[in-house]
Design an enzyme around this catalytic site. Structure first.
Site, short mmCIF file in Angstrom:
data_model
loop_
_atom_site.label_atom_id
_atom_site.label_comp_id
_atom_site.label_asym_id
_atom_site.label_seq_id
_atom_site.Cartn_x
_atom_site.Cartn_y
_atom_site.Cartn_z
N LYS A 113 0.85 -1.19 0.00
CA LYS A 113 0.00 0.00 0.00
C LYS A 113 0.89 1.24 0.00
CE LYS A 113 -1.66 2.96 2.62
NZ LYS A 113 -1.87 4.22 1.86
N GLU A 170 9.27 1.22 11.24
CA GLU A 170 10.32 2.24 11.18
C GLU A 170 9.58 3.56 11.22
OE1 GLU A 170 12.04 5.28 9.78
OE2 GLU A 170 12.43 4.18 7.91
N CYS A 208 13.16 10.84 7.58
CA CYS A 208 12.98 10.33 8.94
C CYS A 208 14.24 10.49 9.78
CB CYS A 208 12.53 8.87 8.91
SG CYS A 208 13.64 7.78 7.99
N GLU A 254 8.78 15.88 15.79
CA GLU A 254 9.22 15.71 14.40
C GLU A 254 8.44 16.67 13.51
OE1 GLU A 254 10.42 12.04 11.52
OE2 GLU A 254 8.42 11.96 12.40
#
Length: 507
Positions: free
Chosen positions: A196, A272, A307, A406
């Site tokens: 996906k 992750e 990331c 973040e």
């Protein structure tokens, strides 16, 4: 060669892709066929650099997830991939890698148009993705089981077997590379995979689906379901017939997926997730200007939508003022540009939601008392698009939101420290633990700090170094899985023990 093409060359190729018969692929691949959603629903995918609607893509939901998982299970149980001779499965994946190589420019361009990254960066991503598929293909016939140390009357075999059906949910910031990191080892191990892609960048995954069919990957072994996380993604996570869920994305979504696994069949979940990576510069490091350039690249590469972005720059106070000035010089040279221009270092923010999120954090940083030293504003390229300048905050404290959360954008927080212990305390004071960096000439310090950093990976006198031979992943709320290297292959295998009694007197 693609590396030498101009901005106009890329623009012409884009026109060719969308004007050719059939245009770009927008349907889901289920059991070897490209199909519409049962609901008839579609969603728009938009070029963030121009606001242009690129295509209307099939919006899959629970019915498509159910069909794809059933097809994946049938393919797995049939053995047409899971029990294929390792050498044959290897050749199939090598053919897929070659098809990606042959269509490298197209795949890279689709990512550039879909999510705004510079085409040079997209080409680099494709090289990494192709290398990942080839690396895992070569592992297939080089992975052995084990024989346990037993007495003469017994034989203990330790076998590695594919899990079954793997659902891979990947993000929008590195569409092809993240897909390859998931599907490469999963397919190499013999699993059936349902991919996906993010609804913000589905086009290259659907082109990859076409290539998989063309090179002969059996029906049901590799399928692609475009759609939204709260619909088709949730359905895959709750499926009782998915054996493993591999995810790269935000920590918040990762936590939801673990809950869905617990509510369903306790499927394995490899995550992750997010990061707020510290990049630590000690006063004894060599070449301050070179380190400053790397520090700027660590946060501004791919518009900060990374990331492992080095978003927290920890600088020893003895060099802080001079170092920050050098960082600002390099930041000013990394202004966003047209993503189709190979000379552009930064491109567009992926969509208006993320664009506004980044601007809100910049405003929040100023309200919290951080000193805005550079950037901080939205800009337009050719009077269009969602672009934000490289932004540098100094005077940041570890308690500020811009230092803790973040942002996923081109925003750097500079934090000073006086000694190694203070640097370690600041660096480890985070919910995240995906990556960390340190710059020093002192070998003893390098060894101490590398071991004390709570992080899945530590970069010493570099940022984001590594290749397919080393694992990639985090600790704490940055996740639990590992991509890359032979370690990722183990995550998509079950360990089975076979114990044989060799005593001939048994009745």
């Amino acid at each position: 060669m693609s590396e030498h093409q101009s901005r106009d060359d890329w623009a012409r190729l884009a026109t060719t892709l969308f004007e050719r018969p059939g245009g770009v692929q927008t349907q889901a691949l289920i059991d070897g066929q490209f199909v519409e959603a049962a609901s008839g629903e579609t969603f728009e995918t938009v070029n963030p650099a121009t606001g242009e609607v690129l295509a209307n893509v099939v919006a899959c939901d629970a019915p498509e997830a159910e069909k794809a998982v059933a097809a994946a299970r049938t393919a797995f149980d049939s053995g047409r991939w899971s029990r294929m001779a390792p050498a044959q499965r290897k050749q199939s994946l090598l053919r897929l890698a070659q098809a990606m190589e042959d269509n490298r420019d197209e795949l890279a361009l689709l990512d550039t148009l879909d999510m705004g990254k510079p085409v040079g960066s997209a080409l680099s991503d494709l090289s990494g993705a192709i290398n990942c598929i080839r690396y895992n293909a070569e592992l297939i016939d080089k992975s052995y089981g084990e024989v346990a140390p037993t007495d003469d009357g017994s034989l203990g075999l330790i076998l590695r077997e594919p899990l079954g059906v793997v659902a891979s949910i990947v993000p929008w910031n590195f569409p092809m590379m993240m897909a390859a990191w998931k599907i490469g080892p999963a397919l190499a191990a013999g699993n059936s995979v349902v991919l996906k892609p993010s609804e913000k960048s589905p086009l290259s995954a659907l082109r990859l689906a076409q290539l998989a069919l063309e090179v002969g990957i059996p029906d049901g072994v590799f399928q692609v379901l475009p759609g939204f996380g709260h619909t088709v993604g949730k359905a895959l996570a709750l499926s009782m017939d998915v054996d493993c869920l591999a995810f790269t994305g935000s920590t918040g979504v990762g936590k939801q997926l673990m809950q869905y696994a617990g509510q369903s069949n306790l499927k394995r979940v490899y995550l992750e997730c997010g990061g707020k990576s510290p990049n630590i510069v000690f006063g004894d490091c060599d070449d301050l200007d070179g380190v400053a350039r790397h520090a700027a690249e660590a946060i501004f590469y791919n518009q900060g939508e990374v990331c492992i972005a080095g978003s927290r720059l920890l600088v020893e106070n003895t060099i802080r003022d001079a170092f920050v000035e050098r960082v600002l010089v390099h930041a000013r040279a990394m202004q966003p540009g047209d993503p189709l221009d190979p000379a552009s270092f930064m491109g567009a923010i992926v969509d208006r939601t993320q664009f506004q999120r980044v601007l809100d954090y910049i405003r929040q940083g100023q309200e919290e008392g951080a000193v805005l030293r550079g950037g901080g504003s939205a800009v337009e390229i050719n009077n269009e698009g969602l672009f934000i300048e490289p932004t540098v905050f100094d005077g940041v404290t570890a308690s500020m939101r811009i230092a803790r959360e973040e942002i996923f954008g081109p925003v750097l927080s500079v934090i000073g420290f006086d000694n190694e212990s203070e640097a370690m305390a600041i660096a480890n004071d985070s919910a995240y633990g995906l990556a960390a960096g340190l710059w020093s000439r002192d070998v003893n310090r390098i060894m101490r700090v590398s071991r004390r950093l709570h992080s899945g990976q530590v970069f010493v006198n570099n940022w984001a170094g590594g290749d397919m031979t080393v694992p990639f992943g985090g600790v704490k709320q940055s996740g639990n899985g590992r991509d890359k290297s032979h370690h990722s292959l183990d995550e998509y295998c079950d360990i089975k023990t076979v114990w044989m009694s060799l005593d001939p007197t048994l009745r």
